[in-house]
Write a protein that holds these residues in place. Structure first.
Motif, PDB file in Angstrom:
ATOM      1  N   LEU A  22      -3.024  -4.104  -8.773  1.00  0.00           N
ATOM      2  CA  LEU A  22      -3.161  -4.871  -7.573  1.00  0.00           C
ATOM      3  C   LEU A  22      -3.468  -6.219  -7.717  1.00  0.00           C
ATOM      4  O   LEU A  22      -2.685  -7.067  -7.056  1.00  0.00           O
ATOM      5  CB  LEU A  22      -4.443  -4.171  -6.661  1.00  0.00           C
ATOM      6  N   CYS A  51      -5.854  -3.775   6.240  1.00  0.00           N
ATOM      7  CA  CYS A  51      -4.700  -3.730   5.200  1.00  0.00           C
ATOM      8  C   CYS A  51      -5.203  -3.981   3.850  1.00  0.00           C
ATOM      9  O   CYS A  51      -4.771  -3.403   2.863  1.00  0.00           O
ATOM     10  CB  CYS A  51      -3.969  -4.683   5.738  1.00  0.00           C
ATOM     11  N   ALA A  74      -5.384   1.881  -2.491  1.00  0.00           N
ATOM     12  CA  ALA A  74      -4.330   2.531  -3.227  1.00  0.00           C
ATOM     13  C   ALA A  74      -4.310   1.941  -4.494  1.00  0.00           C
ATOM     14  O   ALA A  74      -3.973   2.809  -5.396  1.00  0.00           O
ATOM     15  CB  ALA A  74      -3.062   2.145  -2.261  1.00  0.00           C
ATOM     16  N   THR A  80       0.780  -1.108  -0.133  1.00  0.00           N
ATOM     17  CA  THR A  80      -0.058  -0.006   0.143  1.00  0.00           C
ATOM     18  C   THR A  80       0.971   1.171   0.006  1.00  0.00           C
ATOM     19  O   THR A  80       0.716   2.259  -0.671  1.00  0.00           O
ATOM     20  CB  THR A  80      -1.054   0.163   1.027  1.00  0.00           C
ATOM     21  N   THR A  86      -6.985  -0.765   2.726  1.00  0.00           N
ATOM     22  CA  THR A  86      -6.044   0.372   2.258  1.00  0.00           C
ATOM     23  C   THR A  86      -5.347  -0.038   0.941  1.00  0.00           C
ATOM     24  O   THR A  86      -4.999   0.809   0.043  1.00  0.00           O
ATOM     25  CB  THR A  86      -5.204   0.789   3.605  1.00  0.00           C
ATOM     26  N   LEU A  87      -5.043  -1.413   0.734  1.00  0.00           N
ATOM     27  CA  LEU A  87      -4.235  -1.809  -0.156  1.00  0.00           C
ATOM     28  C   LEU A  87      -5.290  -1.713  -1.639  1.00  0.00           C
ATOM     29  O   LEU A  87      -4.912  -1.219  -2.499  1.00  0.00           O
ATOM     30  CB  LEU A  87      -3.851  -3.349  -0.198  1.00  0.00           C
TER      31      LEU A  87
END
Length: 178
Positions: free
Chosen positions: A171, A151, A158, A12, A154-155
């Motif tokens: 991603l 986590c 992002a 991230t 947020t990943l």
């Protein structure tokens, strides 16, 4: 934060640093170069804990670090970051490590400190002073579903932002690395 959480959070932070072009080297480098390097350094601060993922693999380093500083001591401080930056600078130059490599390693390390700053235990930013700093109001308990959800969320955000809202292709392609 768990090792898995630190690794996800390192990706991230790397995506965000690359998108924000925090340094010219980060802006010019490929995510395929940056992400593995950040992942490689994201677990380093926990070398001070013999039962950590790296601590179990490197007991001859982890044991002495744990005895000298304890867990979340020196390795979770700005002094350690400064020492690491200075050490990396000693290897910069032709034929040694590039600025992009150095920056990615620093992003990974800092992502670990930021992740632990989000937990109730906090981190001793100004070690050897014992005061611990943490983000008020967001107790991200280490382990469990809340940490994993945070986590992953947020990943995903992002990744979506880096792709300019065009999807999560980058991603999805990075997840096999983890």
């Amino acid at each position: 934060m768990t090792a898995q959480g630190h690794l996800l959070f390192a990706v991230t932070c790397t995506l965000i640093a690359h998108k924000l072009e925090l340094t010219p080297a980060l802006a010019d480098a490929s995510l395929w170069q940056l992400v593995p390097l950040a992942l490689g350094s994201a677990l380093l601060p926990d070398l001070d804990h013999p039962k950590s993922l790296l601590g179990r693999r490197l007991p001859w380093i982890s044991g002495p670090l744990s005895r000298l500083f304890g867990h979340r001591g020196f390795t979770h401080s700005l002094l350690a970051v400064g020492a690491g930056v200075w050490g990396l600078a000693q290897f910069q130059g032709p034929g040694l490590i590039s600025v992009a490599v150095k920056d990615a390693l620093i992003i990974g390390y800092l992502s670990h400190l930021l992740g632990d700053w989000l937990t109730p235990a906090g981190i001793p930013l100004f070690w050897p002073l014992r005061r611990r700093f943490r983000l008020p109001g967001l107790p991200l308990k280490s382990g469990g579903g809340y940490e994993a959800a945070f986590c992953l969320l947020t990943l995903a955000l992002a990744g979506y932002w880096v792709q300019g809202g065009q999807g999560l292709g980058t991603l999805a392609s990075l997840l096999p690395i983890l």
